[in-house]
Design a protein around this motif. Structure first.
Motif, PDB file in Angstrom:
ATOM      1  N   ALA A 101       0.847  -1.190   0.000  1.00 46.00           N
ATOM      2  CA  ALA A 101       0.000   0.000   0.000  1.00 46.00           C
ATOM      3  C   ALA A 101       0.878   1.232   0.000  1.00 46.00           C
ATOM      4  CB  ALA A 101      -0.913   0.015   1.225  1.00 46.00           C
ATOM      5  N   SER A 102       0.319   2.350  -0.487  1.00 44.58           N
ATOM      6  CA  SER A 102       1.036   3.618  -0.460  1.00 44.58           C
ATOM      7  C   SER A 102       0.084   4.735  -0.072  1.00 44.58           C
ATOM      8  CB  SER A 102       1.691   3.909  -1.809  1.00 44.58           C
ATOM      9  OG  SER A 102       0.711   4.149  -2.798  1.00 44.58           O
ATOM     10  N   ILE A 103       0.676   5.848   0.373  1.00 45.78           N
ATOM     11  CA  ILE A 103      -0.120   6.993   0.806  1.00 45.78           C
ATOM     12  C   ILE A 103       0.612   8.266   0.432  1.00 45.78           C
ATOM     13  CG2 ILE A 103       0.893   6.979   3.139  1.00 45.78           C
ATOM     14  CD1 ILE A 103      -1.967   7.721   4.166  1.00 45.78           C
ATOM     15  N   SER A 104      -0.127   9.268  -0.013  1.00 46.09           N
ATOM     16  CA  SER A 104       0.470  10.537  -0.399  1.00 46.09           C
ATOM     17  C   SER A 104       0.924  11.319   0.821  1.00 46.09           C
ATOM     18  CB  SER A 104      -0.547  11.353  -1.196  1.00 46.09           C
ATOM     19  OG  SER A 104      -1.669  11.646  -0.385  1.00 46.09           O
ATOM     20  N   TRP A 105       1.661  12.401   0.580  1.00 49.82           N
ATOM     21  CA  TRP A 105       2.209  13.166   1.696  1.00 49.82           C
ATOM     22  C   TRP A 105       1.109  13.711   2.614  1.00 49.82           C
ATOM     23  CZ3 TRP A 105       0.851  18.214   2.503  1.00 49.82           C
ATOM     24  CH2 TRP A 105       0.217  18.867   1.434  1.00 49.82           C
ATOM     25  N   SER A 106      -0.023  14.036   2.048  1.00 50.68           N
ATOM     26  CA  SER A 106      -1.119  14.608   2.845  1.00 50.68           C
ATOM     27  C   SER A 106      -2.019  13.541   3.452  1.00 50.68           C
ATOM     28  CB  SER A 106      -1.963  15.520   1.966  1.00 50.68           C
ATOM     29  OG  SER A 106      -2.643  14.745   0.991  1.00 50.68           O
ATOM     30  N   GLY A 107      -1.895  12.323   2.948  1.00 46.59           N
ATOM     31  CA  GLY A 107      -2.803  11.262   3.371  1.00 46.59           C
ATOM     32  C   GLY A 107      -4.079  11.219   2.568  1.00 46.59           C
ATOM     33  N   GLY A 108      -4.205  12.128   1.616  1.00 46.21           N
ATOM     34  CA  GLY A 108      -5.440  12.221   0.862  1.00 46.21           C
ATOM     35  C   GLY A 108      -5.604  11.176  -0.222  1.00 46.21           C
ATOM     36  N   SER A 109      -4.515  10.564  -0.627  1.00 46.29           N
ATOM     37  CA  SER A 109      -4.570   9.542  -1.679  1.00 46.29           C
ATOM     38  C   SER A 109      -3.883   8.276  -1.205  1.00 46.29           C
ATOM     39  CB  SER A 109      -3.885  10.037  -2.946  1.00 46.29           C
ATOM     40  OG  SER A 109      -4.547  11.150  -3.487  1.00 46.29           O
ATOM     41  N   THR A 110      -4.533   7.163  -1.450  1.00 48.94           N
ATOM     42  CA  THR A 110      -3.975   5.867  -1.068  1.00 48.94           C
ATOM     43  C   THR A 110      -4.133   4.873  -2.217  1.00 48.94           C
ATOM     44  OG1 THR A 110      -6.066   5.167  -0.084  1.00 48.94           O
ATOM     45  CG2 THR A 110      -4.466   6.192   1.386  1.00 48.94           C
ATOM     46  N   SER A 111      -3.289   3.864  -2.212  1.00 49.97           N
ATOM     47  CA  SER A 111      -3.376   2.783  -3.186  1.00 49.97           C
ATOM     48  C   SER A 111      -3.066   1.469  -2.486  1.00 49.97           C
ATOM     49  CB  SER A 111      -2.373   2.983  -4.331  1.00 49.97           C
ATOM     50  OG  SER A 111      -2.619   4.173  -5.031  1.00 49.97           O
ATOM     51  N   TYR A 112      -3.645   0.382  -3.011  1.00 48.69           N
ATOM     52  CA  TYR A 112      -3.461  -0.923  -2.394  1.00 48.69           C
ATOM     53  C   TYR A 112      -3.211  -1.984  -3.451  1.00 48.69           C
ATOM     54  CZ  TYR A 112      -5.556   1.283   1.698  1.00 48.69           C
ATOM     55  OH  TYR A 112      -5.815   2.111   2.769  1.00 48.69           O
ATOM     56  N   ALA A 113      -2.447  -2.983  -3.071  1.00 52.32           N
ATOM     57  CA  ALA A 113      -2.341  -4.172  -3.899  1.00 52.32           C
ATOM     58  C   ALA A 113      -3.682  -4.900  -3.871  1.00 52.32           C
ATOM     59  CB  ALA A 113      -1.240  -5.089  -3.365  1.00 52.32           C
ATOM     60  N   ASP A 114      -4.011  -5.550  -4.965  1.00 53.79           N
ATOM     61  CA  ASP A 114      -5.294  -6.257  -5.039  1.00 53.79           C
ATOM     62  C   ASP A 114      -5.429  -7.304  -3.936  1.00 53.79           C
ATOM     63  OD1 ASP A 114      -5.519  -6.292  -8.687  1.00 53.79           O
ATOM     64  OD2 ASP A 114      -6.070  -4.769  -7.217  1.00 53.79           O
ATOM     65  N   SER A 115      -4.317  -7.887  -3.557  1.00 51.82           N
ATOM     66  CA  SER A 115      -4.346  -8.973  -2.572  1.00 51.82           C
ATOM     67  C   SER A 115      -4.741  -8.512  -1.169  1.00 51.82           C
ATOM     68  CB  SER A 115      -2.984  -9.672  -2.520  1.00 51.82           C
ATOM     69  OG  SER A 115      -1.973  -8.741  -2.180  1.00 51.82           O
ATOM     70  N   VAL A 116      -4.638  -7.211  -0.910  1.00 47.58           N
ATOM     71  CA  VAL A 116      -4.957  -6.708   0.437  1.00 47.58           C
ATOM     72  C   VAL A 116      -6.117  -5.731   0.437  1.00 47.58           C
ATOM     73  CG1 VAL A 116      -2.536  -6.990   1.084  1.00 47.58           C
ATOM     74  CG2 VAL A 116      -3.376  -4.718   0.440  1.00 47.58           C
ATOM     75  N   LYS A 117      -6.600  -5.366  -0.743  1.00 44.62           N
ATOM     76  CA  LYS A 117      -7.665  -4.377  -0.842  1.00 44.62           C
ATOM     77  C   LYS A 117      -8.906  -4.854  -0.081  1.00 44.62           C
ATOM     78  CE  LYS A 117      -7.371  -2.412  -4.746  1.00 44.62           C
ATOM     79  NZ  LYS A 117      -7.439  -2.116  -6.200  1.00 44.62           N
ATOM     80  N   GLY A 118      -9.457  -3.959   0.732  1.00 44.25           N
ATOM     81  CA  GLY A 118     -10.623  -4.291   1.531  1.00 44.25           C
ATOM     82  C   GLY A 118     -10.292  -4.889   2.877  1.00 44.25           C
ATOM     83  N   ARG A 119      -9.029  -5.277   3.073  1.00 43.95           N
ATOM     84  CA  ARG A 119      -8.617  -5.871   4.366  1.00 43.95           C
ATOM     85  C   ARG A 119      -7.621  -4.985   5.109  1.00 43.95           C
ATOM     86  NH1 ARG A 119      -5.738 -10.441   4.438  1.00 43.95           N
ATOM     87  NH2 ARG A 119      -4.785 -10.100   2.396  1.00 43.95           N
ATOM     88  N   PHE A 120      -6.761  -4.291   4.363  1.00 45.84           N
ATOM     89  CA  PHE A 120      -5.721  -3.445   4.950  1.00 45.84           C
ATOM     90  C   PHE A 120      -6.073  -1.975   4.732  1.00 45.84           C
ATOM     91  CE2 PHE A 120      -1.854  -6.534   4.506  1.00 45.84           C
ATOM     92  CZ  PHE A 120      -2.586  -7.524   5.160  1.00 45.84           C
ATOM     93  N   THR A 121      -5.663  -1.142   5.697  1.00 44.79           N
ATOM     94  CA  THR A 121      -5.861   0.298   5.583  1.00 44.79           C
ATOM     95  C   THR A 121      -4.569   1.015   5.957  1.00 44.79           C
ATOM     96  OG1 THR A 121      -8.205   0.103   6.156  1.00 44.79           O
ATOM     97  CG2 THR A 121      -7.196   2.295   6.313  1.00 44.79           C
ATOM     98  N   ILE A 122      -4.073   1.843   5.042  1.00 48.82           N
ATOM     99  CA  ILE A 122      -2.886   2.645   5.308  1.00 48.82           C
ATOM    100  C   ILE A 122      -3.321   4.039   5.743  1.00 48.82           C
ATOM    101  CG2 ILE A 122      -2.664   3.420   2.900  1.00 48.82           C
ATOM    102  CD1 ILE A 122       0.375   3.240   3.227  1.00 48.82           C
TER     103      ILE A 122
END
Length: 123
Positions: free
Chosen positions: A49-70
């Motif tokens: 997973a990744s997160i922008s400097w402000s926290g406003g944008s996040t991305s997740y690998a398909d394998s963890v989407k819906g289970r993990f939160t950054i």
């Protein structure tokens, strides 16, 4: 320069939860894109997973989407990874990473790395 230290790993049963933390030193943390990667034995390091400097944008690998939160708290110079519904295949050494500029999924794009924290999920 940013120094990163992960914590929060451990042994958990399948279906359980863990929250990883990544504490950063340095005044520039709030300007950095941050990410979590993981590496299982015998496998390549992979994006989680990744997160922008402000926290406003996040991305997740398909394998963890819906289970993990950054998430991140720039006032505390800390990034988090909340992991729910853990599976045995989530077992790996988890790393936090940072870079100035845009977020990427490729680990070689990141300049700063922590030492890793082990997550083990038993079936």
């Amino acid at each position: 320069q940013v120094q990163l230290v992960e914590s929060g790993g451990g042994l958990v049963q399948a279906g359980g939860s863990l929250r990883l933390s990544c504490a950063a030193s340095g005044r520039t943390f709030s300007s950095y894109s941050m990410a979590w990667f993981r590496q299982a034995p015998g496998k390549e390091r992979e994006f989680v997973a990744s997160i922008s400097w402000s926290g406003g944008s996040t991305s997740y690998a398909d394998s963890v989407k819906g289970r993990f939160t950054i998430s991140r708290d720039n006032a505390k110079n800390t990034m988090y990874l909340q992991m729910n519904s853990l599976k045995p295949e989530d077992t790996a050494l988890y790393y936090c990473a940072g870079r100035g500029g845009a977020r990427y999924t490729a680990p070689e794009k990141y300049d700063y790395w922590g030492q890793g924290t082990q997550v083990t999920v038993s079936s």
